[in-house]
Design an enzyme around this catalytic site. Structure first.
Site, PDB file in Angstrom:
ATOM      1  N   LYS A 267       0.837  -1.196   0.000  1.00  0.00           N
ATOM      2  CA  LYS A 267       0.000   0.000   0.000  1.00  0.00           C
ATOM      3  C   LYS A 267       0.873   1.248   0.000  1.00  0.00           C
ATOM      4  CE  LYS A 267      -3.977  -1.716   2.650  1.00  0.00           C
ATOM      5  NZ  LYS A 267      -4.992  -1.556   1.615  1.00  0.00           N
ATOM      6  N   ARG A 341     -10.495 -11.422   1.723  1.00  0.00           N
ATOM      7  CA  ARG A 341     -11.397 -12.430   1.160  1.00  0.00           C
ATOM      8  C   ARG A 341     -10.800 -13.829   1.231  1.00  0.00           C
ATOM      9  NH1 ARG A 341     -11.588  -9.158  -4.336  1.00  0.00           N
ATOM     10  NH2 ARG A 341     -11.176  -7.519  -2.811  1.00  0.00           N
TER      11      ARG A 341
HETATM   12  N1  BES Z   1      -8.261  -3.708   4.351  1.00  0.00           N
HETATM   13  C1  BES Z   1      -8.352  -3.295   3.006  1.00  0.00           C
HETATM   14  C2  BES Z   1      -9.620  -2.517   2.699  1.00  0.00           C
HETATM   15  C3  BES Z   1      -9.711  -1.131   3.286  1.00  0.00           C
HETATM   16  C4  BES Z   1      -8.992  -0.084   2.751  1.00  0.00           C
HETATM   17  C5  BES Z   1     -10.544  -0.895   4.337  1.00  0.00           C
HETATM   18  C6  BES Z   1      -9.117   1.204   3.303  1.00  0.00           C
HETATM   19  C7  BES Z   1     -10.676   0.382   4.885  1.00  0.00           C
HETATM   20  C8  BES Z   1      -9.955   1.419   4.361  1.00  0.00           C
HETATM   21  C9  BES Z   1      -8.343  -4.510   2.083  1.00  0.00           C
HETATM   22  O1  BES Z   1      -7.564  -5.568   2.510  1.00  0.00           O
HETATM   23  C10 BES Z   1      -7.792  -4.055   0.770  1.00  0.00           C
HETATM   24  O2  BES Z   1      -6.677  -3.665   0.743  1.00  0.00           O
HETATM   25  N2  BES Z   1      -8.611  -4.113  -0.265  1.00  0.00           N
HETATM   26  C11 BES Z   1      -8.208  -3.683  -1.565  1.00  0.00           C
HETATM   27  C12 BES Z   1      -8.746  -4.661  -2.573  1.00  0.00           C
HETATM   28  C13 BES Z   1      -8.189  -4.488  -3.971  1.00  0.00           C
HETATM   29  C14 BES Z   1      -6.708  -4.801  -3.992  1.00  0.00           C
HETATM   30  C15 BES Z   1      -8.934  -5.396  -4.916  1.00  0.00           C
HETATM   31  C16 BES Z   1      -8.778  -2.279  -1.788  1.00  0.00           C
HETATM   32  O3  BES Z   1      -9.896  -2.010  -1.348  1.00  0.00           O
HETATM   33  O4  BES Z   1      -8.082  -1.468  -2.387  1.00  0.00           O
HETATM   34 MN    MN Z   2      -5.554  -5.387   1.928  1.00  0.00          MN
END
Ligand code: BES
Ligand code: MN
Ligand code: ZN
Length: 490
Positions: A267, A341
């Protein structure tokens, strides 16, 4: 905070609090006073106009049993909801703490304004939750919470509602307090220890599956995501068995990523610290299980918490990997940041196979897309069962933990088809990110009614979150009050 009940408004108290409707000329439920006091109250009523959230305090002359009277505006009667009383009660409690009082009293509004059961419930939830403060790591601690006397006509129903509201609020506070822990202090092992602690206190069964058993038993998602971190992954299970022996349980599943860096698909640094809240789904399940066992609900409930830390390292899983989930299905990894997931799919399939539940509900801070779709005050729900969704919607109305359903059909399921495995762990571009994540989860559940609750926007206070006294900065404990309402009425 201790809670007492009392019938009379003539009790001795440092602060007697009453609610005021907009532009009304009286304080709801307040008794009669001498001329001088009445004039002072009337002047204050005129000044504050009963506007929602306004508070006015009148010092009382010497011989009154109440040292001060507090008027709390609750706005127009037609706009009044449970949330109004909860929010304003929280403001009152915070004011009492600010005044460094040892105790304060609240007069419940009469039943033509709001029914007595709802009113005591909201007053207690508002007061207790608003006084929680995450100060574990600060030298300067919050002032001790004042005790509360609720002025209400007592009946066994009311006393039961009071006890219930206390346990429910404590469940939500427990969830907040572990969800707020920083990632260096809260690992999957820490969460497993919290689960063991509440199971011991309240006579639940608790077991924890660790490596190498996780891998041996086929939890390919949890193992893959967990392998990049030095902190061992865990699958935590709590069983509350107070229902009939042959009754199928409700299974609750919660995502507990103690820190989500994104892994190899790292990230960006901006606000990455907030990913300590990526364990909130699991913390919600812990808070619910604690309360379920303290309430001794006559039902069977199982809590399942897959917990990992998602880190980049020489041992991490990679984009391109193909893994085998607990369901037996294979998943092509295209982004290691879509980790939730994977661990949830394992836990959902395990829950269904092990317990043949009558319903499965899962909580997860699953997708950033959920915040884009619904913002930070409403959680997304995705389901395979209309009846269960309806029940959740009813509980949502009562608890003001807001949810909104998103659709899930074959077209979305098709979006996660992979060329080389049964599924891929991302959809197509950014299209319907919350739904394609849910579509992945749906593949783990064969035949059980299931509701998925994406709490990415609501699990903690973000910049766009609507201010509520009972949700101070940090984790909100979203889902605890919602699902405890559902479980009390299954
Ligand atoms: N934990 C995150 C989702 C999230 C991001 C929750 C910001 C709250 C605030 C999750 O694991 C994630 O990173 N999801 C990705 C999925 C994508 C790579 C398909 C996302 O939402 O960007
Ligand atoms: Mn994630
Ligand atoms: Zn995550």
């Amino acid at each position: 905070m201790k809670i007492k009940t009392e019938n009379s408004v003539k009790i001795k108290t440092s602060l007697l609090c009453g609610f005021v409707l907009e532009n009304s000329n009286n304080v709801l439920g307040l008794g009669k006073y001498d001329v001088k006091t009445t004039l002072a109250i009337n002047q204050s009523l005129k000044d504050m106009e009963g506007k929602l959230g306004r508070i006015s305090i009148i010092p009382m002359p010497g011989k009154n049993p109440a040292q001060r009277i507090l008027l709390a505006g609750i706005g127009k009667k037609e706009n009044l909801t449970n949330d109004t009383i909860r929010h304003v009660s929280g403001k009152i409690a915070q004011k009492s703490r600010e005044l460094k009082l040892k105790e304060f009293s609240i007069i419940t509004p009469p039943s033509f304004v709001i029914d007595q059961i709802s009113s005591v419930t909201q007053i207690i939830e508002g007061c207790k939750m608003s006084l929680y403060k995450f100060d574990k790591f600060k030298a300067e601690k919050a002032e001790k919470s004042p005790d509360l006397t609720i002025i209400v006509s007592k009946s066994s129903k009311i006393l039961h509602a009071i006890k219930t509201a206390e346990i429910v609020s404590e469940g939500a506070i427990f969830t907040k307090s572990i969800a707020n822990l920083p990632p260096n202090e809260c690992t999957p092992t820490t969460l497993a220890n919290f689960a063991r602690m509440i199971s011991k206190k309240n006579k639940m069964k608790c077991y924890v599956i660790s490596e190498p058993e996780l891998k041996k038993k086929g939890f390919g998602g949890i193992s893959a995501v967990g392998q990049g971190s030095k902190k061992e992954p865990k699958l935590i299970v709590l069983e509350h068995t107070h229902g009939p022996k042959n009754e199928n349980p409700v299974v609750l599943v919660g995502k507990a990523v103690t820190f989500d860096t994104g892994g190899i698909s790292l990230k960006p640094g901006d606000r990455m610290d907030e990913m300590k809240f990526d364990k909130c789904g699991g913390c919600t399940v812990l808070g619910i299980m604690k309360a379920v066992s303290e309430l001794k609900l006559p039902i069977n409930v199982v809590g399942i918490i897959p917990s990992v830390e998602n880190m980049p390292s020489g041992e991490s899983y990679r984009p391109g990997d193909i893994i085998k989930l607990y369901s037996g299905k294979t998943a092509e990894i295209l982004n290691t940041d879509a980790e939730g997931r994977l661990i949830l799919a394992d836990a959902l399939a395990y829950g269904e196979k092990q317990y043949t539940p009558k319903a499965i509900i899962d909580f997860a801070t699953l997708t950033g897309a959920c915040i884009v779709a619904l913002g930070t005050n409403v959680a997304a729900i995705v389901s395979n069962d209309e009846k269960l969704t309806k029940r959740i919607n009813e509980s949502s109305k009562k608890t003001t933990e807001q949810v909104w359903e998103l659709p899930l059909n074959q077209d979305y399921t098709d979006m996660i088809k992979s060329d080389v495995a049964d599924m891929k762990n991302v959809g197509i571009g950014r299209a319907a990110g919350t739904i394609t994540a849910a579509a992945f989860l749906k593949n783990a559940v064969e035949k059980t009614p299931w509701v998925h609750i994406d709490i990415a926007g609501v699990a903690w206070i973000q910049s766009a979150t609507k201010e509520k006294s009972y949700n101070p900065k940090g984790a909100t404990g979203f889902g605890v009050r919602l699902i405890l309402d559902y479980l009390q009425n299954v």
